[in-house]
Design a protein around this motif. Structure first.
Motif, PDB file in Angstrom:
ATOM      1  N   PHE A  75     -18.257 -16.397 -13.935  1.00 32.64           N
ATOM      2  CA  PHE A  75     -19.596 -16.369 -14.718  1.00 32.64           C
ATOM      3  C   PHE A  75     -19.373 -15.157 -15.756  1.00 32.64           C
ATOM      4  CE2 PHE A  75     -24.308 -15.263 -15.069  1.00 32.64           C
ATOM      5  CZ  PHE A  75     -24.674 -16.112 -15.981  1.00 32.64           C
ATOM      6  N   ARG A  76     -19.597 -15.330 -17.006  1.00 29.52           N
ATOM      7  CA  ARG A  76     -19.916 -14.374 -18.105  1.00 29.52           C
ATOM      8  C   ARG A  76     -18.389 -13.549 -18.381  1.00 29.52           C
ATOM      9  NH1 ARG A  76     -25.072 -11.199 -19.535  1.00 29.52           N
ATOM     10  NH2 ARG A  76     -26.427 -13.093 -19.824  1.00 29.52           N
ATOM     11  N   GLN A  77     -17.324 -14.061 -17.784  1.00 30.58           N
ATOM     12  CA  GLN A  77     -15.999 -13.486 -17.805  1.00 30.58           C
ATOM     13  C   GLN A  77     -15.376 -14.123 -19.211  1.00 30.58           C
ATOM     14  OE1 GLN A  77     -15.561 -10.594 -16.000  1.00 30.58           O
ATOM     15  NE2 GLN A  77     -17.906 -11.342 -15.767  1.00 30.58           N
ATOM     16  N   LEU A  78     -14.355 -13.544 -19.717  1.00 29.33           N
ATOM     17  CA  LEU A  78     -13.440 -13.838 -20.924  1.00 29.33           C
ATOM     18  C   LEU A  78     -12.959 -15.122 -20.455  1.00 29.33           C
ATOM     19  CD1 LEU A  78     -12.378 -13.045 -23.537  1.00 29.33           C
ATOM     20  CD2 LEU A  78     -10.409 -12.079 -22.562  1.00 29.33           C
ATOM     21  N   ASP A  79     -13.019 -16.064 -21.247  1.00 29.26           N
ATOM     22  CA  ASP A  79     -12.699 -17.492 -21.622  1.00 29.26           C
ATOM     23  C   ASP A  79     -12.945 -18.105 -20.375  1.00 29.26           C
ATOM     24  OD1 ASP A  79     -10.896 -17.066 -23.921  1.00 29.26           O
ATOM     25  OD2 ASP A  79      -9.495 -16.068 -22.873  1.00 29.26           O
ATOM     26  N   SER A  80     -14.042 -17.823 -19.635  1.00 31.54           N
ATOM     27  CA  SER A  80     -14.585 -18.472 -18.382  1.00 31.54           C
ATOM     28  C   SER A  80     -15.208 -19.902 -19.005  1.00 31.54           C
ATOM     29  CB  SER A  80     -15.463 -17.983 -17.760  1.00 31.54           C
ATOM     30  OG  SER A  80     -16.883 -17.747 -18.279  1.00 31.54           O
ATOM     31  N   ASN A  81     -15.514 -20.869 -18.108  1.00 30.34           N
ATOM     32  CA  ASN A  81     -16.393 -22.099 -18.268  1.00 30.34           C
ATOM     33  C   ASN A  81     -17.725 -21.943 -18.165  1.00 30.34           C
ATOM     34  OD1 ASN A  81     -15.969 -24.705 -19.305  1.00 30.34           O
ATOM     35  ND2 ASN A  81     -16.085 -25.547 -17.106  1.00 30.34           N
ATOM     36  N   THR A  82     -18.060 -20.600 -18.056  1.00 32.35           N
ATOM     37  CA  THR A  82     -19.613 -20.274 -17.742  1.00 32.35           C
ATOM     38  C   THR A  82     -20.050 -19.224 -18.567  1.00 32.35           C
ATOM     39  OG1 THR A  82     -18.843 -19.329 -15.614  1.00 32.35           O
ATOM     40  CG2 THR A  82     -19.902 -21.471 -15.467  1.00 32.35           C
ATOM     41  N   PRO A  83     -20.290 -19.271 -19.892  1.00 36.01           N
ATOM     42  CA  PRO A  83     -20.521 -18.144 -20.825  1.00 36.01           C
ATOM     43  C   PRO A  83     -21.837 -17.739 -20.241  1.00 36.01           C
ATOM     44  CG  PRO A  83     -20.606 -20.253 -21.892  1.00 36.01           C
ATOM     45  CD  PRO A  83     -20.077 -20.720 -20.487  1.00 36.01           C
ATOM     46  N   GLY A  84     -22.476 -16.533 -21.161  1.00 34.95           N
ATOM     47  CA  GLY A  84     -23.736 -15.795 -20.651  1.00 34.95           C
ATOM     48  C   GLY A  84     -24.879 -16.718 -20.938  1.00 34.95           C
ATOM     49  N   HIS A  85     -24.721 -17.724 -21.901  1.00 43.30           N
ATOM     50  CA  HIS A  85     -25.620 -18.414 -22.456  1.00 43.30           C
ATOM     51  C   HIS A  85     -25.218 -20.010 -22.784  1.00 43.30           C
ATOM     52  CE1 HIS A  85     -27.966 -14.853 -22.995  1.00 43.30           C
ATOM     53  NE2 HIS A  85     -28.903 -15.562 -22.978  1.00 43.30           N
ATOM     54  N   PRO A  86     -25.830 -21.019 -22.573  1.00 43.35           N
ATOM     55  CA  PRO A  86     -25.168 -22.209 -22.546  1.00 43.35           C
ATOM     56  C   PRO A  86     -24.651 -22.452 -23.895  1.00 43.35           C
ATOM     57  CG  PRO A  86     -27.526 -22.432 -21.580  1.00 43.35           C
ATOM     58  CD  PRO A  86     -27.261 -21.000 -22.076  1.00 43.35           C
ATOM     59  N   GLU A  87     -23.597 -23.006 -23.908  1.00 38.82           N
ATOM     60  CA  GLU A  87     -22.751 -23.663 -25.143  1.00 38.82           C
ATOM     61  C   GLU A  87     -22.248 -25.034 -25.204  1.00 38.82           C
ATOM     62  OE1 GLU A  87     -19.917 -20.806 -26.925  1.00 38.82           O
ATOM     63  OE2 GLU A  87     -20.702 -19.086 -25.496  1.00 38.82           O
ATOM     64  N   ASN A  88     -22.885 -25.884 -26.103  1.00 36.43           N
ATOM     65  CA  ASN A  88     -22.441 -27.155 -25.850  1.00 36.43           C
ATOM     66  C   ASN A  88     -21.058 -27.592 -26.175  1.00 36.43           C
ATOM     67  OD1 ASN A  88     -22.585 -26.511 -28.758  1.00 36.43           O
ATOM     68  ND2 ASN A  88     -22.664 -28.949 -28.946  1.00 36.43           N
ATOM     69  N   THR A  89     -20.172 -26.815 -26.847  1.00 37.45           N
ATOM     70  CA  THR A  89     -18.816 -26.931 -26.959  1.00 37.45           C
ATOM     71  C   THR A  89     -17.945 -26.476 -25.934  1.00 37.45           C
ATOM     72  OG1 THR A  89     -18.633 -25.097 -28.402  1.00 37.45           O
ATOM     73  CG2 THR A  89     -19.079 -27.068 -29.465  1.00 37.45           C
ATOM     74  N   HIS A  90     -18.532 -25.680 -25.061  1.00 40.36           N
ATOM     75  CA  HIS A  90     -17.529 -24.890 -24.027  1.00 40.36           C
ATOM     76  C   HIS A  90     -18.072 -25.593 -22.431  1.00 40.36           C
ATOM     77  CE1 HIS A  90     -15.569 -21.147 -23.842  1.00 40.36           C
ATOM     78  NE2 HIS A  90     -16.076 -21.161 -22.680  1.00 40.36           N
ATOM     79  N   THR A  91     -19.288 -25.869 -22.081  1.00 40.90           N
ATOM     80  CA  THR A  91     -19.418 -26.295 -20.775  1.00 40.90           C
ATOM     81  C   THR A  91     -19.736 -27.902 -20.801  1.00 40.90           C
ATOM     82  OG1 THR A  91     -20.062 -23.957 -20.525  1.00 40.90           O
ATOM     83  CG2 THR A  91     -20.637 -25.619 -18.569  1.00 40.90           C
ATOM     84  N   PRO A  92     -19.158 -28.675 -19.631  1.00 40.22           N
ATOM     85  CA  PRO A  92     -19.575 -30.034 -19.481  1.00 40.22           C
ATOM     86  C   PRO A  92     -20.947 -29.962 -18.837  1.00 40.22           C
ATOM     87  CG  PRO A  92     -17.544 -29.417 -18.602  1.00 40.22           C
ATOM     88  CD  PRO A  92     -17.766 -28.246 -18.935  1.00 40.22           C
ATOM     89  N   GLY A  93     -21.667 -30.754 -19.516  1.00 39.32           N
ATOM     90  CA  GLY A  93     -23.185 -31.243 -19.145  1.00 39.32           C
ATOM     91  C   GLY A  93     -24.210 -30.503 -20.019  1.00 39.32           C
ATOM     92  N   VAL A  94     -23.692 -29.491 -20.796  1.00 41.15           N
ATOM     93  CA  VAL A  94     -24.643 -28.669 -21.611  1.00 41.15           C
ATOM     94  C   VAL A  94     -24.638 -29.525 -22.991  1.00 41.15           C
ATOM     95  CG1 VAL A  94     -24.869 -26.660 -23.033  1.00 41.15           C
ATOM     96  CG2 VAL A  94     -23.972 -26.589 -20.485  1.00 41.15           C
ATOM     97  N   GLU A  95     -25.948 -29.765 -23.281  1.00 40.37           N
ATOM     98  CA  GLU A  95     -26.452 -30.712 -24.189  1.00 40.37           C
ATOM     99  C   GLU A  95     -26.238 -30.008 -25.774  1.00 40.37           C
ATOM    100  OE1 GLU A  95     -26.348 -33.973 -24.585  1.00 40.37           O
ATOM    101  OE2 GLU A  95     -26.873 -34.369 -22.427  1.00 40.37           O
ATOM    102  N   VAL A  96     -27.088 -28.713 -25.652  1.00 40.20           N
ATOM    103  CA  VAL A  96     -27.088 -27.873 -27.021  1.00 40.20           C
ATOM    104  C   VAL A  96     -27.072 -26.476 -26.616  1.00 40.20           C
ATOM    105  CG1 VAL A  96     -28.704 -29.594 -28.093  1.00 40.20           C
ATOM    106  CG2 VAL A  96     -29.810 -27.773 -26.555  1.00 40.20           C
ATOM    107  N   THR A  97     -26.448 -25.678 -27.564  1.00 39.09           N
ATOM    108  CA  THR A  97     -26.364 -24.356 -27.447  1.00 39.09           C
ATOM    109  C   THR A  97     -27.587 -23.516 -27.503  1.00 39.09           C
ATOM    110  OG1 THR A  97     -24.067 -24.389 -28.195  1.00 39.09           O
ATOM    111  CG2 THR A  97     -25.187 -22.152 -28.339  1.00 39.09           C
ATOM    112  N   THR A  98     -28.064 -22.991 -26.377  1.00 39.31           N
ATOM    113  CA  THR A  98     -29.164 -22.070 -26.311  1.00 39.31           C
ATOM    114  C   THR A  98     -29.042 -20.748 -25.956  1.00 39.31           C
ATOM    115  OG1 THR A  98     -29.787 -22.614 -24.248  1.00 39.31           O
ATOM    116  CG2 THR A  98     -30.693 -24.265 -25.737  1.00 39.31           C
ATOM    117  N   GLY A  99     -29.998 -19.849 -26.424  1.00 37.39           N
ATOM    118  CA  GLY A  99     -29.967 -18.512 -26.341  1.00 37.39           C
ATOM    119  C   GLY A  99     -30.911 -17.754 -26.904  1.00 37.39           C
TER     120      GLY A  99
END
Length: 698
Positions: free
Chosen positions: A101-125
């Motif tokens: 979580f929150r580490q470089l190039d991880s699949n679990t960034p510090g806020h949801p990103e729709n282009t990054h994590t499966p199941g995340v619909e929109v990028t929020t923060g």
């Protein structure tokens, strides 16, 4: 109206184990990262467990199934909880991903990103954005349902759920969007408000004491309240069931929770944005009977969530069977919808783009844009237009367009309509358009306002670019030429601001072919938003323009054959291109100079062209001077000298303003002459495009 419901289910000790597992995973993630926000997940875990146990989701197909329920986490700092739920459901998020979580190039960034994590619909923060995204998602479902559903075929009948917190409720974009959703009677939208009374600065009593439910009631929403959201899963379930049964309006459920529930710091801002200390972590585990080993998930929790996912998979299978039967009964609609679901544009749509030749009448580029919309609207049913209460100025509507309005409303329209009356809500419009573009089914939102007022939605524009969403802004009144409204309305820094933003195309067309080219590239750019800066005054049709050359972002529109020596190149955009051509004629006649004029309607698209082409447009050996009635920032990339406006405008008629700032043929000519004299005799003058560091990163 709320229909009777009896679908609320019984919750037992196994559900409490699942809730506490979600709490523990979220706490472990922030502790391992030494970063994050454990407080909100600890309080919202019951809400998430109940909600995701009821949603229609298929982790196997992620975002491919168009009738899945949508979920938006507007208070995106609580994403550790979302990642934990998605992991349990079987999305491609592993325990190792949670540990990273929150580490470089991880699949679990510090806020949801729709282009990054499966199941995340929109990028929020940024708070409130996700709430408005959810309104856009709900508009999309209502529109597509009205367009394609038929008796016995509810192809689009899912719900959009959004969770938001006190911070989102404070942000104006959420208020704008909530007002709009109430007006539109979006019964498919259910918002769950995490009412924990804490913001970063402490208790909300210091700043936010309004009655949020009364506000939403005034907006036209159905309201519910669960006062004991820390523990009463059954009450949360019952409130959601009542919301699902509501007809004719959206629903907000206030769920009162305790931030950091179970921590020794619960109920305080101290557990909002900092990991728990080791001693607190130990007592938390003991309190809830959680194993000491971090990231432990009991098998019965996995099993329960696998059953929730299986229900979603079965729902998709049933939907696919229905869609197959739909083809037999409605073959044309099936063909169109299938094409849209594949993401492709209809064959031959670009043939409808208007084409102009020299000698055609001068036309304002906002009117040229209107002609494009009118020409394309029948071919592109996925294109939804609209304006922030500036329809007559933005020219965003076409003849015969139907408003998107709720059934039975006093305003004429229907959910099948493709014209959105956003009202004076640029920020909500921008964020909701992000939701529309993120929905799927190839929806392409087009929204209008003045270029200067796109700034109201700058946060949403930035998220469009970050999220790789095809959103198109019609930004009219592109310069000081709007005249008497004065510097409050005249954009000076706007173009430089948006050109500095990654993954955003900023177009400022100089004639009709360039306007058509702007739409051509914008519609083809499925992962890039676009801003079309359009004029109020008429623009002549240029001698050297065409859709083909303008689609390269920059080209020689006057003088200077390839390989021919020049004395100076003038590079410009929009209305100033014609001014530069007139200035070139002065220089040629009075000083026998060889002058080329380059029109550069889109810097970003020009930058993507091969180096050989770019250097043929802006070659070495002669100075380049940029001309634009706006800030000169950024033009040093393309020119040795820059002529523009680096101060605020003034209130006066258009012609008087151009004279005041000397952006006239004679004014451009005199500065071009100074530039030629300054660089005269300079040996091996490089093109401004020739840099030591073309790119700082691969």
């Amino acid at each position: 109206m709320v229909a009777n419901t009896s679908k609320a289910r019984h919750y037992d000790a196994d559900d409490l184990v699942a809730v506490n597992t979600l709490r523990a995973l979220s706490v472990d993630m922030s502790y391992a990262a030494n970063s994050g926000h454990p407080g909100a997940p600890m309080g919202m875990a019951p809400l998430f467990h109940v909600l995701f146990s009821k949603m229609k989701l298929n982790p196997d197909t992620d975002k491919d199934w168009v009738n899945r329920d949508r979920f938006v986490l507007s208070n995106g700092h609580a994403c550790a909880l979302l990642y934990s739920v998605l992991h349990l459901l079987g999305y491609k998020i592993t325990l190792d991903d949670l540990k990273a979580f929150r580490q470089l190039d991880s699949n679990t960034p510090g806020h949801p990103e729709n282009t990054h994590t499966p199941g995340v619909e929109v990028t929020t923060g940024p708070l409130g954005q996700g709430f408005a995204n959810a309104v856009g998602l709900a508009i999309a479902q209502a529109h597509l349902g009205a367009t394609y559903n038929r008796a016995g075929f509810d192809l689009f009948n899912h719900k959009t759920f959004v969770v938001f917190g006190d911070g989102c409720a404070m942000e104006g974009v959420a208020s704008e969007a909530a007002s709009l959703a109430g007006h539109l009677r979006l019964e498919n939208l259910i918002a769950l408000y995490d009412d924990n009374h804490i913001c970063i600065d402490g208790d909300t009593d210091s700043t936010f004491t309004e009655d949020v439910l009364k506000r939403f009631e005034a907006y036209g929403w159905h309201t519910e309240h669960v006062p004991d959201g820390d523990t009463n899963l059954g009450a949360i379930d019952a409130a959601i069931e009542r919301a699902l049964a509501v007809r004719g309006k959206p629903t907000v459920i206030k769920v009162t929770t305790t931030i950091g529930y179970g921590s020794s710091l619960q109920g305080t801002a101290a557990c909002h944005g900092s990991p728990l200390k080791m001693d607190d972590l130990k007592q938390f585990r003991q309190k809830f009977g959680i194993p000491e080993e971090p990231f432990t998930v009991p098998s019965k929790v996995y099993k329960a969530y696998q059953e929730y996912a299986l229900r979603g998979k079965n729902a998709e299978s049933q939907w696919q069977e229905s869609f197959t039967a739909y083809e037999a009964k409605y073959p044309e609609l099936h063909q169109e919808l299938s094409r849209r679901l594949s993401g492709g544009l209809p064959q031959g749509w670009e043939d409808k783009l208007p084409v102009y030749k020299p000698g055609d009448s001068a036309i304002a580029s906002r009117d040229l844009s209107a002609k494009v919309l009118a020409a394309l609207q029948a071919s592109l049913p996925e294109m939804l237009s609209g304006s922030a209460d500036l329809t007559s100025s933005n020219k965003t509507i076409w003849k015969g367009a139907v408003d998107f309005q709720p059934p039975g409303h006093v305003a004429v329209g229907s959910y099948q309509g493709r014209y959105l009356r956003w009202g004076d809500e640029e920020h909500a419009m921008g964020a909701a358009m992000n939701g529309l573009a993120a929905y799927g089914a190839n929806l392409i939102p087009v929204g209008g306002t003045f270029l200067n007022f796109v700034a109201y939605a700058a946060g949403a524009v930035r998220l469009s670019a970050l999220s790789q969403l095809r959103v198109i802004w019609i930004a009219t009144h592109d310069s000081i030429a709007l005249g008497e409204d004065g510097p409050t309305h005249q954009p000076i820094e706007a173009l430089a601001h948006y050109r500095a933003m990654p993954n955003l195309h900023v177009w400022r067309p100089a004639d009709g072919n360039e306007c058509s080219a702007a739409y051509y590239v914008a519609l083809k750019s499925s992962k890039t938003p676009s801003i079309l800066a359009l004029s109020r005054q008429g623009l002549p049709q240029l001698q050297g323009s065409s859709i083909e050359v303008a689609s390269r972002g920059g080209y020689v529109c006057y003088g200077g054959q390839v390989g021919e020596q020049r004395d100076i190149t003038l590079v410009s955009t929009g209305s100033e291109v014609a001014t530069c051509i007139e200035a070139a004629a002065i220089l040629e006649k009075s000083h026998q100079l060889k002058v080329s004029v380059v029109s550069m309607p889109c810097q970003e698209v020009f930058d993507a062209q091969p180096e050989e082409y770019r250097l043929s447009v802006l070659p070495a050996g002669a100075p380049v001077m940029s001309v634009e009635a706006a800030s000169t920032r950024g033009w040093e990339k393309y020119s040795q000298e820059q002529f523009g406006i680096d101060e605020f405008g003034a209130s006066a008629p258009c012609d008087a303003l151009f004279k005041k700032f000397d952006i006239t043929p004679s004014g451009v000519a005199s500065r071009a002459l100074e530039t030629v004299f300054f660089y005269q005799g300079t040996q091996n003058l490089r093109s401004p495009l020739q840099k030591a560091l073309q790119k700082t990163r691969p």
